[in-house]
Design an enzyme around this catalytic site. Structure first.
Site, PDB file in Angstrom:
ATOM      1  CD1 TRP A 105      -3.370  -0.367   1.486  1.00 31.23           C
ATOM      2  CD2 TRP A 105      -2.221  -2.268   1.247  1.00 31.23           C
ATOM      3  NE1 TRP A 105      -4.265  -1.421   1.531  1.00 31.23           N
ATOM      4  CE2 TRP A 105      -3.588  -2.595   1.378  1.00 31.23           C
ATOM      5  CE3 TRP A 105      -1.299  -3.307   1.067  1.00 31.23           C
ATOM      6  CZ2 TRP A 105      -4.054  -3.909   1.350  1.00 31.23           C
ATOM      7  CZ3 TRP A 105      -1.756  -4.622   1.034  1.00 31.23           C
ATOM      8  CH2 TRP A 105      -3.117  -4.908   1.179  1.00 31.23           C
ATOM      9  CB  ILE A 151       2.276  -0.799  -6.641  1.00 26.56           C
ATOM     10  CG1 ILE A 151       3.768  -1.086  -6.695  1.00 26.56           C
ATOM     11  CG2 ILE A 151       2.000   0.590  -6.065  1.00 26.56           C
ATOM     12  CD1 ILE A 151       4.499  -0.956  -5.387  1.00 26.56           C
ATOM     13  CE  LYS A 152      -5.670  -0.178  -1.253  1.00 26.48           C
ATOM     14  NZ  LYS A 152      -6.215  -0.418   0.105  1.00 26.48           N
ATOM     15  CD  GLN A 153      -0.323   5.625  -4.745  1.00 29.04           C
ATOM     16  OE1 GLN A 153      -1.060   6.076  -3.866  1.00 29.04           O
ATOM     17  NE2 GLN A 153       1.014   5.529  -4.611  1.00 29.04           N
TER      18      GLN A 153
END
Length: 350
Positions: free
Chosen positions: A199, A236-238
């Site tokens: 995150w 990737i969490k964005q």
């Protein structure tokens, strides 16, 4: 496709026909059925990590597409149990969280050590688990904004998790410590054969300038992504980019005029394309967060976010509150609507 166009309303033409020129799709490593063999196999991940990534990619309604739909429910710690589950008390019971992910056709479910551990023997073999290792909590008073380890990698491995997740508050005073902690946890997870999800959030009061919040600026979040893949996050969490020019507004760090004049435009797909580009041009997949639940407009907003993410070259959506703060049937319908965007051949890469 008609349903997607209807939900997008006046934005349909702009979002569905836009073409990215600053960073063309030909430069990207795009999601697809062969993503592991075409992109990831060239790297240093072990066969066990690739196997667990394959478990994620090959589960649920998006199985075999290279896209991900993940249900994240760590808000009981991050926001408090009451704030998260009072709108729908059924989800105080962790089993209902996992059931929603399964019935909603998700690739995996991400939650706390306690939530997933409480039902691991019943469900770890039925849907991939992503154990979130660190959290911010709001019971300590006065509130602080920091991510602390609540679990270790071995605990996630012991319950049969396919992956571990963690948050870094990039830009915060504590970020250097968090980077090191998470880097070491991800190293251990890879040694044990688990995948890693980061995150990549920004957190600093100085990132709000003259009433504009740059925590979702494409340039700042893009650099957070770049730092995330540096410590070998597989996914990737964005948060979806909503504006740009954070470096110039805050007047710090280094950037280039070409970021704003050539590589991006104000169009939302171009902004998110820049986020994807910072994930090594898509070698690490980027999933966008679904955001908070605001009621009646949640379905429209979720579909809009999915369209932007997919057309920008992203790998999917991780949507929690919009799904679990509703009755289960409505939550399932929302998750399925998100997945339908990624299943639709008519929604192409910009």
């Amino acid at each position: 496709m008609t349903a997607i166009q209807t939900l997008l309303g006046d934005e349909a033409e702009s979002l569905l026909s836009h073409v990215c020129h600053g960073i063309s799709k030909e430069r990207l490593h795009l999601p697809g059925p062969d993503f592991i063999d075409r992109v990831l196999q060239a790297g240093d991940r072990s066969p066990a990590v690739l196997r667990n990534l394959a478990a994620l990619f090959n589960h649920g309604r998006l199985a075999g597409t290279g896209y991900l739909s993940i249900l994240p429910v760590d808000q009981g710690v991050e926001h408090s149990g009451g704030a998260s589950f009072a709108p729908n008390p059924a989800y105080f019971d962790p089993e209902n969280i996992v059931r929603l992910a399964i019935e909603g056709g998700c690739n995996g479910v991400a939650s706390t050590l306690g939530v997933l551990g409480s039902v691991a023997r019943r469900y770890a073999h039925r849907i991939p688990f992503i154990v979130k290792l660190n959290h911010n909590e709001f019971l300590s008073y006065p509130n602080t904004y920091d991510q602390s380890m609540f679990a270790d990698v071995e605990q996630a491995f012991a319950m049969g998790a396919a992956a571990v997740g963690a948050t870094i508050y990039f830009g915060s005073a504590e970020s250097r410590r968090q980077i090191w902690e998470v880097s070491q946890a991800f190293k251990r997870a890879h040694e044990l054969g688990m995948a890693t999800v980061l995150w990549c959030y920004l957190r600093n009061g100085a990132f709000k300038v003259d009433g504009v919040d740059y925590h979702t600026a494409a340039d700042l979040t893009g650099q957070a992504n770049h730092l995330g893949v540096t410590i070998e996050a597989d996914i990737i969490k964005q948060k979806m980019a909503e504006n740009n020019g954070g470096f110039n507004a805050v007047k710090f760090s280094k950037t280039s005029p070409k970021v704003y004049s050539e590589l991006t435009t104000p169009h939302p797909i171009d902004l998110v394309r820049y986020q994807v580009a910072n994930c090594y041009m898509g070698r690490a997949g980027m999933i966008n967060s679904g955001g908070e639940s605001k009621g009646a407009g949640d379905l429209t907003q979720a579909v809009r976010t999915a369209v932007i993410n997919k057309r920008a070259g992203g790998m999917g959506l991780i949507s929690g509150r919009k799904a679990f703060q509703k009755p289960m049937a409505e939550g399932v319908a929302l998750l399925n609507a998100i997945q339908d965007v990624y299943l639709s051949e008519a929604v192409s890469i910009a």
